[in-house]
Scaffold this motif. Structure first.
Motif, short mmCIF file in Angstrom:
data_model
loop_
_atom_site.label_atom_id
_atom_site.label_comp_id
_atom_site.label_asym_id
_atom_site.label_seq_id
_atom_site.Cartn_x
_atom_site.Cartn_y
_atom_site.Cartn_z
N SER A 39 -17.97 36.87 41.81
CA SER A 39 -18.62 35.78 41.11
C SER A 39 -18.10 35.69 39.69
CB SER A 39 -20.14 36.03 41.10
OG SER A 39 -20.80 34.97 40.47
N SER A 79 -20.60 41.93 44.74
CA SER A 79 -21.68 41.05 44.28
C SER A 79 -22.67 41.90 43.49
CB SER A 79 -22.40 40.41 45.48
OG SER A 79 -21.48 39.68 46.26
N VAL A 80 -22.88 41.55 42.24
CA VAL A 80 -23.62 42.43 41.33
C VAL A 80 -25.01 42.79 41.84
CG1 VAL A 80 -24.51 40.59 39.81
CG2 VAL A 80 -24.16 42.90 38.90
N ASN A 81 -25.75 41.87 42.40
CA ASN A 81 -27.11 42.18 42.83
C ASN A 81 -27.13 43.18 43.98
OD1 ASN A 81 -28.30 40.54 40.88
ND2 ASN A 81 -28.16 38.74 42.18
N LYS A 84 -25.90 46.64 42.79
CA LYS A 84 -26.97 47.42 42.12
C LYS A 84 -27.79 48.18 43.15
CE LYS A 84 -27.87 44.36 38.20
NZ LYS A 84 -28.86 43.45 37.57
N LEU A 100 -24.78 45.39 34.60
CA LEU A 100 -25.75 44.69 33.74
C LEU A 100 -25.90 43.22 34.09
CD1 LEU A 100 -24.82 46.32 30.32
CD2 LEU A 100 -26.72 46.92 31.85
N ASN A 101 -24.78 42.57 34.39
CA ASN A 101 -24.80 41.15 34.78
C ASN A 101 -23.47 40.84 35.47
OD1 ASN A 101 -22.82 40.25 32.76
ND2 ASN A 101 -24.47 40.55 31.26
N LYS A 102 -23.34 39.60 35.97
CA LYS A 102 -22.14 39.28 36.75
C LYS A 102 -20.86 39.33 35.93
CE LYS A 102 -21.92 34.32 36.43
NZ LYS A 102 -21.65 33.08 37.05
N ASP A 103 -20.92 39.01 34.64
CA ASP A 103 -19.70 39.04 33.83
C ASP A 103 -19.27 40.46 33.50
OD1 ASP A 103 -19.16 36.25 33.69
OD2 ASP A 103 -20.82 36.05 32.27
N VAL A 104 -20.21 41.32 33.13
CA VAL A 104 -19.89 42.72 32.88
C VAL A 104 -19.34 43.35 34.16
CG1 VAL A 104 -20.88 45.00 32.35
CG2 VAL A 104 -21.55 43.00 31.00
N PHE A 105 -20.00 43.07 35.26
CA PHE A 105 -19.56 43.61 36.55
C PHE A 105 -18.21 43.04 36.96
CE2 PHE A 105 -20.04 43.80 41.34
CZ PHE A 105 -19.80 45.16 41.42
#
Length: 126
Positions: A39, A79-81, A84, A100-105
Motif C-alpha cells: 500500500s 499489509s500493515v494491519n 501487525k 506504525l502506519n502504512k508509510d513507515v511500513f
C-alpha cells in the motif's frame, strides 16, 4: 488463462505482464517472476516466484503457516494491519517500530527489498 499466457511467452520468448488479485497458489506458481507492491506504492518484492518463500522467511522472518494459501500469506505480510497481527502472534519478525502506519511500513519493506535485491532480483541474463 495464465497457463496459456505463460506457455505463449515461453514459446515466443517474450515478456507478458498481468495483474492478478488474490490468485490461488497454483496460479501464482505459473509465473516465472512476480512483483509485490505494498500500500502506498512501495516495492516489497520483485524477483523469481520460486524465491518467495525464502525471501519472506529470511528477510521478514515469516514462519511457515500451515493450512494457508501462501499467496494470501505473502499479501498479508506486506499489509500493515495484518502484518501487525502476525508480528504480535510471532508469525513474522518485524519490529513494532516498522508497523506504525502504512508509510513507515512501506518504507521499511522497500529498504528491506533494496538491501536484499542483489540476492533475489533477476539478473539481466534471466
Amino acid at each position: 488463462v495464465i497457463e496459456l499466457l505463460t506457455k505463449h511467452s515461453h514459446a515466443y520468448d517474450c515478456t507478458s505482464l498481468a495483474v492478478v488479485h488474490q490468485p490461488r497458489f497454483q496460479t501464482l506458481q505459473l509465473f516465472d517472476y512476480v512483483i509485490f507492491v505494498a500500500s502506498g506504492g512501495y516495492l516489497a518484492y520483485a524477483g523469481k516466484t520460486a524465491d518467495l518463500k525464502t525471501y519472506f522467511a529470511e528477510q521478514l522472518g515469516l514462519k511457515a503457516l500451515q493450512n494457508s494459501n501462501p499467496a494470501d500469506v505473502y499479501m498479508d505480510v506486506i499489509s500493515v494491519n495484518t502484518a501487525k497481527d502476525m508480528a504480535l502472534a510471532g508469525e513474522v519478525a518485524i519490529s513494532p517500530d516498522h508497523l506504525l502506519n502504512k508509510d513507515v511500513f512501506g518504507r521499511f519493506l522497500a529498504r528491506t527489498w533494496t538491501a536484499a535485491s542483489a540476492k533475489y532480483a533477476p539478473s539481466e541474463d534471466s
